[in-house]
Design a protein around this motif. Structure first.
Motif, PDB file in Angstrom:
ATOM      1  N   VAL A   9      22.323  -3.770 -23.353  1.00 38.33           N
ATOM      2  CA  VAL A   9      22.410  -3.788 -24.797  1.00 38.33           C
ATOM      3  C   VAL A   9      21.512  -5.017 -24.976  1.00 38.33           C
ATOM      4  O   VAL A   9      20.514  -4.885 -25.914  1.00 38.33           O
ATOM      5  CB  VAL A   9      23.986  -4.235 -25.363  1.00 38.33           C
ATOM      6  CG1 VAL A   9      23.636  -4.535 -26.650  1.00 38.33           C
ATOM      7  CG2 VAL A   9      24.607  -2.878 -25.239  1.00 38.33           C
ATOM      8  N   LEU A  10      21.735  -6.265 -24.565  1.00 42.66           N
ATOM      9  CA  LEU A  10      20.615  -7.318 -24.642  1.00 42.66           C
ATOM     10  C   LEU A  10      19.262  -7.308 -24.302  1.00 42.66           C
ATOM     11  O   LEU A  10      18.317  -7.335 -24.906  1.00 42.66           O
ATOM     12  CB  LEU A  10      21.073  -8.615 -23.855  1.00 42.66           C
ATOM     13  CG  LEU A  10      22.436  -9.311 -24.133  1.00 42.66           C
ATOM     14  CD1 LEU A  10      22.525 -10.626 -23.424  1.00 42.66           C
ATOM     15  CD2 LEU A  10      22.244  -9.807 -25.941  1.00 42.66           C
ATOM     16  N   LEU A  11      19.017  -6.520 -22.963  1.00 38.10           N
ATOM     17  CA  LEU A  11      17.552  -5.994 -22.625  1.00 38.10           C
ATOM     18  C   LEU A  11      16.977  -5.188 -23.595  1.00 38.10           C
ATOM     19  O   LEU A  11      15.899  -5.573 -23.950  1.00 38.10           O
ATOM     20  CB  LEU A  11      17.859  -5.495 -21.310  1.00 38.10           C
ATOM     21  CG  LEU A  11      16.441  -5.080 -20.742  1.00 38.10           C
ATOM     22  CD1 LEU A  11      15.547  -6.372 -20.402  1.00 38.10           C
ATOM     23  CD2 LEU A  11      16.660  -4.434 -19.279  1.00 38.10           C
ATOM     24  N   MET A  12      17.622  -4.283 -24.253  1.00 36.06           N
ATOM     25  CA  MET A  12      17.005  -3.288 -24.978  1.00 36.06           C
ATOM     26  C   MET A  12      16.760  -3.919 -26.263  1.00 36.06           C
ATOM     27  O   MET A  12      15.795  -3.302 -26.971  1.00 36.06           O
ATOM     28  CB  MET A  12      17.779  -1.941 -25.152  1.00 36.06           C
ATOM     29  CG  MET A  12      17.733  -1.105 -23.851  1.00 36.06           C
ATOM     30  SD  MET A  12      15.958  -0.666 -23.406  1.00 36.06           S
ATOM     31  CE  MET A  12      15.385   0.218 -24.812  1.00 36.06           C
ATOM     32  N   SER A  13      17.727  -4.804 -26.879  1.00 41.27           N
ATOM     33  CA  SER A  13      17.320  -5.354 -28.063  1.00 41.27           C
ATOM     34  C   SER A  13      16.024  -6.261 -28.014  1.00 41.27           C
ATOM     35  O   SER A  13      15.428  -6.380 -28.922  1.00 41.27           O
ATOM     36  CB  SER A  13      18.609  -6.323 -28.504  1.00 41.27           C
ATOM     37  OG  SER A  13      18.789  -7.544 -27.741  1.00 41.27           O
ATOM     38  N   PHE A  14      15.702  -6.679 -26.781  1.00 44.22           N
ATOM     39  CA  PHE A  14      14.469  -7.397 -26.685  1.00 44.22           C
ATOM     40  C   PHE A  14      13.230  -6.466 -26.648  1.00 44.22           C
ATOM     41  O   PHE A  14      12.391  -6.327 -27.041  1.00 44.22           O
ATOM     42  CB  PHE A  14      14.643  -8.212 -25.357  1.00 44.22           C
ATOM     43  CG  PHE A  14      15.279  -9.518 -25.543  1.00 44.22           C
ATOM     44  CD1 PHE A  14      15.197 -10.427 -24.500  1.00 44.22           C
ATOM     45  CD2 PHE A  14      16.095  -9.610 -26.437  1.00 44.22           C
ATOM     46  CE1 PHE A  14      15.933 -11.567 -24.630  1.00 44.22           C
ATOM     47  CE2 PHE A  14      16.919 -10.887 -26.362  1.00 44.22           C
ATOM     48  CZ  PHE A  14      16.682 -11.820 -25.470  1.00 44.22           C
ATOM     49  N   VAL A  15      13.443  -5.227 -25.696  1.00 45.80           N
ATOM     50  CA  VAL A  15      12.623  -4.293 -25.382  1.00 45.80           C
ATOM     51  C   VAL A  15      11.906  -3.803 -27.049  1.00 45.80           C
ATOM     52  O   VAL A  15      10.710  -3.491 -27.032  1.00 45.80           O
ATOM     53  CB  VAL A  15      12.927  -3.216 -24.615  1.00 45.80           C
ATOM     54  CG1 VAL A  15      11.939  -2.033 -24.575  1.00 45.80           C
ATOM     55  CG2 VAL A  15      13.257  -3.910 -23.203  1.00 45.80           C
ATOM     56  N   VAL A  16      12.878  -3.264 -27.926  1.00 48.27           N
ATOM     57  CA  VAL A  16      12.519  -2.712 -29.092  1.00 48.27           C
ATOM     58  C   VAL A  16      11.766  -3.644 -30.063  1.00 48.27           C
ATOM     59  O   VAL A  16      10.911  -3.097 -30.649  1.00 48.27           O
ATOM     60  CB  VAL A  16      13.887  -1.863 -29.749  1.00 48.27           C
ATOM     61  CG1 VAL A  16      14.524  -0.698 -28.954  1.00 48.27           C
ATOM     62  CG2 VAL A  16      15.013  -2.940 -29.996  1.00 48.27           C
ATOM     63  N   ASP A  17      12.143  -4.950 -29.886  1.00 46.18           N
ATOM     64  CA  ASP A  17      11.300  -5.821 -30.791  1.00 46.18           C
ATOM     65  C   ASP A  17      10.046  -6.138 -30.147  1.00 46.18           C
ATOM     66  O   ASP A  17       8.971  -6.011 -30.983  1.00 46.18           O
ATOM     67  CB  ASP A  17      12.011  -7.120 -30.709  1.00 46.18           C
ATOM     68  CG  ASP A  17      11.451  -8.343 -31.806  1.00 46.18           C
ATOM     69  OD1 ASP A  17      11.446  -7.890 -32.905  1.00 46.18           O
ATOM     70  OD2 ASP A  17      10.896  -9.195 -31.184  1.00 46.18           O
ATOM     71  N   ILE A  18       9.839  -5.940 -28.907  1.00 43.86           N
ATOM     72  CA  ILE A  18       8.304  -6.155 -28.485  1.00 43.86           C
ATOM     73  C   ILE A  18       7.675  -4.884 -28.800  1.00 43.86           C
ATOM     74  O   ILE A  18       6.526  -5.048 -29.117  1.00 43.86           O
ATOM     75  CB  ILE A  18       8.541  -6.143 -26.731  1.00 43.86           C
ATOM     76  CG1 ILE A  18       9.301  -7.691 -26.244  1.00 43.86           C
ATOM     77  CG2 ILE A  18       7.221  -6.183 -26.152  1.00 43.86           C
ATOM     78  CD1 ILE A  18       9.520  -7.827 -24.987  1.00 43.86           C
TER      79      ILE A  18
END
Length: 414
Positions: free
Chosen positions: A217-226
């Motif tokens: 969850v944390l990792l993908m919240s970063f990925v979609v913002d990038i």
């Protein structure tokens, strides 16, 4: 809008200080981009401003987050604020002396990014310490409002200062208003670390990054913002668009620079519904796809009001995304790791647009203004839908259900 966090004095001072200082930051953003454009006549060089910001953000953001977990956060916030203020004074002096040295401008921008890289994660880690847990999402919405108001008013003020007094006038506004943020930091109570203290260093930074990597969850919240920022951020193209379509008008440049923040202000003012959305993984993907579509539409527009309108729609989507991502991180992280995780978050949030600046400038050189702008927005929309919906843990994430955080490695104490 939920304004209960403003009833807490320490938070209220931080909020007001940020509200004042961010107007000056916005003035500098529009002025430094225009100064580099006038010195080089190249969107690629304007895009390189992103790299001048990015390297200090990565290095000092991650390190500053680790330090924030090991020292009094008030003292660290003050130190980082002094560094950022010194950079603002440096860029003001070079404008007053009319040095016209592109490398000095880049150096001042890099120094300012260093200060921001220290204060950003520190301030984010302070919020859950001075507020009750239930007030954190509302505080993040209020913070987004502050940033957005600064991003609306600042570029407008900067554009007026550029037109009437030149670069030095715009930078002087920033130097003066930054004192609001510094005063708020000075008035904070002492905030020593809680729990086991990890010695700042590579091991502490890696522990924080490992925590993120083990949480889908944390990792993908970063990925979609990038994805959103790298593919679709058109900021580096504003001076060229102003020159090509609007006769080089400084007022048009100010409106374009403020447009996203105009939408973000509207989104933040009516943000009460945001905390009631449960399926935040899918919701994040949707709002970022809306952001990409809005950017693409703005790139096709030839009327200034249409450019501003579409970018404002993108700003609404962006602020909603920001509130969800920040709240997930702050409430998910234990206090002894909040600084490091906020450092990583800040690197992504602040570094993504800088990479986007570089991407926009480089693709404009290769494919032209419209290709870089419109193509980036479409690529963002398609990529975030494919990537964001492909991870089941993120797609099925619900904000109101208990989430099991990954085990943390033992800290290196000192």
């Amino acid at each position: 809008m939920d304004t209960r966090p403003l009833g807490v004095q320490a938070y209220r001072r931080l909020w007001v200080g940020q509200a004042i200082s961010h107007i000056g930051v916005g003035a500098t953003v529009v002025a430094v981009g225009q100064q580099v454009w006038e010195l080089t006549q190249s969107s690629f060089w304007v895009g390189l401003l992103g790299m001048a910001n990015l390297v200090p953000l990565i290095v000092f953001g991650l390190w500053g987050g680790a330090v924030a977990d090991a020292v009094d956060r008030r003292k660290l916030l003050i130190a980082g604020s002094v560094v950022a203020w010194a950079a603002t004074l440096l860029i003001l002096v070079q404008a007053l002396l009319d040095l016209r040295n592109i490398w000095l401008v880049f150096g001042a921008v890099a120094l300012n990014a260093t200060g921001f890289a220290i204060t950003g994660p520190t301030r984010g880690a302070i919020i859950p310490r001075i507020l009750e847990r239930e007030l954190v999402p509302a505080a993040n919405a209020l913070n987004s409002l502050v940033y957005s108001i600064g991003a609306v008013a600042g570029p407008m003020v900067g554009a007026v200062m550029l037109a009437s007094g030149g670069f030095a006038a715009a930078y002087a506004v920033d130097a003066l208003l930054f004192t609001g943020s510094l005063y708020a930091a000075l008035r904070l109570p002492s905030l020593p670390p809680l729990g086991e203290v990890s010695r700042p260093g590579a091991r502490a930074v890696l522990a924080g990054l490992s925590f993120i990597a083990r949480s889908p969850v944390l990792l993908m919240s970063f990925v979609v913002d990038i994805i959103a920022m790298v593919f679709a951020m058109p900021r580096a193209l504003f001076p060229e668009l102003s020159a090509d379509r609007f006769g080089g008008s400084m007022i048009a440049l100010g409106w374009m620079t403020s447009a996203m923040a105009i939408g973000a202000v509207a989104g933040a003012l009516f943000s009460g519904w945001v905390g009631r959305v449960s399926r935040q993984g899918v919701a994040l993907v949707v709002v970022i796809a809306v952001w990409g579509l809005a950017v693409a539409a703005a790139g096709l527009a030839h009327e200034l009001w249409l450019v501003v309108t579409f970018m404002a729609v993108g700003g609404v989507a962006d602020v909603v995304s920001s509130v969800w991502r920040q709240s997930i991180l702050q409430l998910y992280a234990p206090d002894e790791m909040r600084g490091r995780l906020q450092g990583a978050f800040m690197v992504v949030v602040a570094g993504g647009p800088r990479l986007g600046d570089l991407r926009a400038g480089a693709t404009a050189t290769a494919f032209g203004l419209s290709g870089a702008w419109v193509g980036g927005g479409i690529a963002c929309m398609v990529t975030v839908l494919v990537v964001g919906l492909s991870v089941a843990g993120f797609r099925n994430f619900r904000a109101h259900q208990p989430t099991q955080a990954p085990d943390r490695p033992a800290p290196e104490t000192g």
